[in-house]
Design an enzyme around this catalytic site. Structure first.
Site, PDB file in Angstrom:
ATOM      1  N   GLY A 112       5.592 -10.531 -21.891  1.00  0.00           N
ATOM      2  CA  GLY A 112       4.337  -9.976 -21.420  1.00  0.00           C
ATOM      3  C   GLY A 112       3.932  -8.782 -22.261  1.00  0.00           C
ATOM      4  O   GLY A 112       4.725  -8.250 -23.048  1.00  0.00           O
ATOM      5  N   CYS A 113       2.687  -8.342 -22.095  1.00  0.00           N
ATOM      6  CA  CYS A 113       2.209  -7.208 -22.890  1.00  0.00           C
ATOM      7  C   CYS A 113       2.877  -5.904 -22.464  1.00  0.00           C
ATOM      8  O   CYS A 113       3.361  -5.147 -23.309  1.00  0.00           O
ATOM      9  CB  CYS A 113       0.687  -7.107 -22.801  1.00  0.00           C
ATOM     10  SG  CYS A 113       0.033  -7.003 -21.119  1.00  0.00           S
ATOM     11  N   TRP A 114       2.896  -5.627 -21.164  1.00  0.00           N
ATOM     12  CA  TRP A 114       3.445  -4.357 -20.695  1.00  0.00           C
ATOM     13  C   TRP A 114       4.944  -4.179 -20.980  1.00  0.00           C
ATOM     14  O   TRP A 114       5.383  -3.079 -21.326  1.00  0.00           O
ATOM     15  CB  TRP A 114       3.194  -4.187 -19.191  1.00  0.00           C
ATOM     16  CG  TRP A 114       1.844  -3.651 -18.876  1.00  0.00           C
ATOM     17  CD1 TRP A 114       0.758  -4.335 -18.398  1.00  0.00           C
ATOM     18  CD2 TRP A 114       1.387  -2.299 -19.028  1.00  0.00           C
ATOM     19  NE1 TRP A 114      -0.330  -3.512 -18.249  1.00  0.00           N
ATOM     20  CE2 TRP A 114       0.032  -2.255 -18.625  1.00  0.00           C
ATOM     21  CE3 TRP A 114       1.993  -1.129 -19.478  1.00  0.00           C
ATOM     22  CZ2 TRP A 114      -0.724  -1.082 -18.646  1.00  0.00           C
ATOM     23  CZ3 TRP A 114       1.248   0.034 -19.493  1.00  0.00           C
ATOM     24  CH2 TRP A 114      -0.094   0.051 -19.083  1.00  0.00           C
ATOM     25  N   TYR A 167       0.696  -0.564 -29.439  1.00  0.00           N
ATOM     26  CA  TYR A 167       0.565  -1.922 -29.979  1.00  0.00           C
ATOM     27  C   TYR A 167      -0.653  -2.594 -29.364  1.00  0.00           C
ATOM     28  O   TYR A 167      -1.275  -2.065 -28.444  1.00  0.00           O
ATOM     29  CB  TYR A 167       1.828  -2.754 -29.731  1.00  0.00           C
ATOM     30  CG  TYR A 167       2.356  -2.777 -28.308  1.00  0.00           C
ATOM     31  CD1 TYR A 167       2.258  -3.920 -27.512  1.00  0.00           C
ATOM     32  CD2 TYR A 167       2.996  -1.665 -27.754  1.00  0.00           C
ATOM     33  CE1 TYR A 167       2.769  -3.944 -26.224  1.00  0.00           C
ATOM     34  CE2 TYR A 167       3.507  -1.686 -26.467  1.00  0.00           C
ATOM     35  CZ  TYR A 167       3.394  -2.834 -25.699  1.00  0.00           C
ATOM     36  OH  TYR A 167       3.896  -2.848 -24.420  1.00  0.00           O
TER      37      TYR A 167
END
Length: 310
Positions: free
Chosen positions: A115-117, A287
């Site tokens: 995931g992104c987080w 990012y």
């Protein structure tokens, strides 16, 4: 023969980004369900089983269904949903997580794209926990901000419609049940759930994650230089990694800590700041939530699985 790549859910946010990243690739054969058959389960099953690698860009339940439709033992899967990130039998697709992680990804049959987080907190915490500078039961809080593209099509449409009147800083996950907590706990090496306090900003993509540390209660209090050295040594050992560690400096502010700085790339930059007199530190990662946080990581993992340079 070129490897056949099928993006199941290619018209969603992540799928479109992956399709764009692969558009100019001459070494891959991107196969797609014809528009008139897009809603047919049989068509999805046909293309899933025809692919060398299927990339799933779907809601969790639909991703599980897609996996169940694969009847051969040759189609490999990269799942960009949350469905399999801590599931048994699935490898985790954060290539810089450990020195041997690229090799594990390369040989994986079932791969969960991160995931992104989670990637920022895992990048900063895992080297410290595995190196013994932080105990696994250390109380962790995670803050940060992400672009509204992380919320999918509905949130994107809402923010675009509101324009400048949209919230500049919208905290969410206030039930403390954020879907990424199990992933962070597992791969950062924590024994307790961290507290997550994420927020959405009025910008399309990019993100910053922040992990503040109160170190004074530890039996051995690491200095900021200790923390930085452990993190820097970790990433220096990753061959071909895309995570950069900023020099350890005492700064009041750093202009390159900008959530949009690495948009359109698969890069991540990690910063360590500390006040040794107060036994406090900040671990920061910058990012693109759609780059290293989603589509960029998926393409990096695809190349590793195909034995290609990334």
């Amino acid at each position: 023969m070129k490897p056949k790549i099928f993006i199941d859910g290619e018209h969603g946010t992540t799928g479109l980004q992956i399709r764009t990243l692969l558009a100019e690739r001459q070494d891959l054969d991107i196969i797609s369900v014809p528009v008139e058959r897009r809603k047919e389960k049989a068509a999805r099953a046909e293309f899933l089983n025809a692919a060398d690698i299927a990339i799933l860009c779907l809601p969790d339940d639909a991703a599980r269904e897609s996996v169940s439709l694969i009847e051969n033992d040759t189609t490999r899967v990269i799942d960009a949903s949350t469905a399999h990130r801590v599931a048994e039998g699935w490898e985790y697709g954060f290539a810089e997580m450990d020195k041997d992680q690229p090799a594990r990804i390369a040989s994986a049959k079932r791969l969960a794209n991160p995931g992104c987080w989670p990637q920022g907190p895992i990048a900063t915490l895992r080297p410290l926990v595995s190196g013994g500078l932080l105990p696994a039961d250390f109380p962790i809080t995670i803050n940060g901000i992400t672009g509204y593209s992380g919320g999918g099509r509905t949130m994107i449409e809402d923010y675009v419609a509101k324009g400048e009147s949209a919230s500049e800083f919208l905290p969410y996950g206030l039930t403390l049940e954020h879907k990424h907590v199990p992933e962070i706990k597992t791969y950062a090496g924590l024994s307790h759930d961290p507290i997550m306090q994420p927020a959405v900003g009025n910008f399309a993509q990019g993100m910053v994650t922040v992990v503040p540390l109160q170190l004074g209660a530890l039996d051995y209090v690491p200095t900021g230089a200790d923390l930085h050295a452990a993190i820097a040594d970790h990433f220096a050992a990753i061959d071909g990694g895309v995570v950069e560690v900023a020099p350890f400096q005492q700064l009041e502010r750093a202009p390159d800590i900008d959530p949009e700085r690495y948009n359109g790339t698969n890069r991540m930059k990690v910063h360590v700041f500390a006040n040794d007199n107060r036994a406090q530190a900040l671990l920061i990662a910058v990012y693109d939530n759609l780059g290293k946080g989603a589509s960029g990581a998926a393409v990096q993992n695809l190349d590793l699985m195909l034995g290609l340079k990334h």
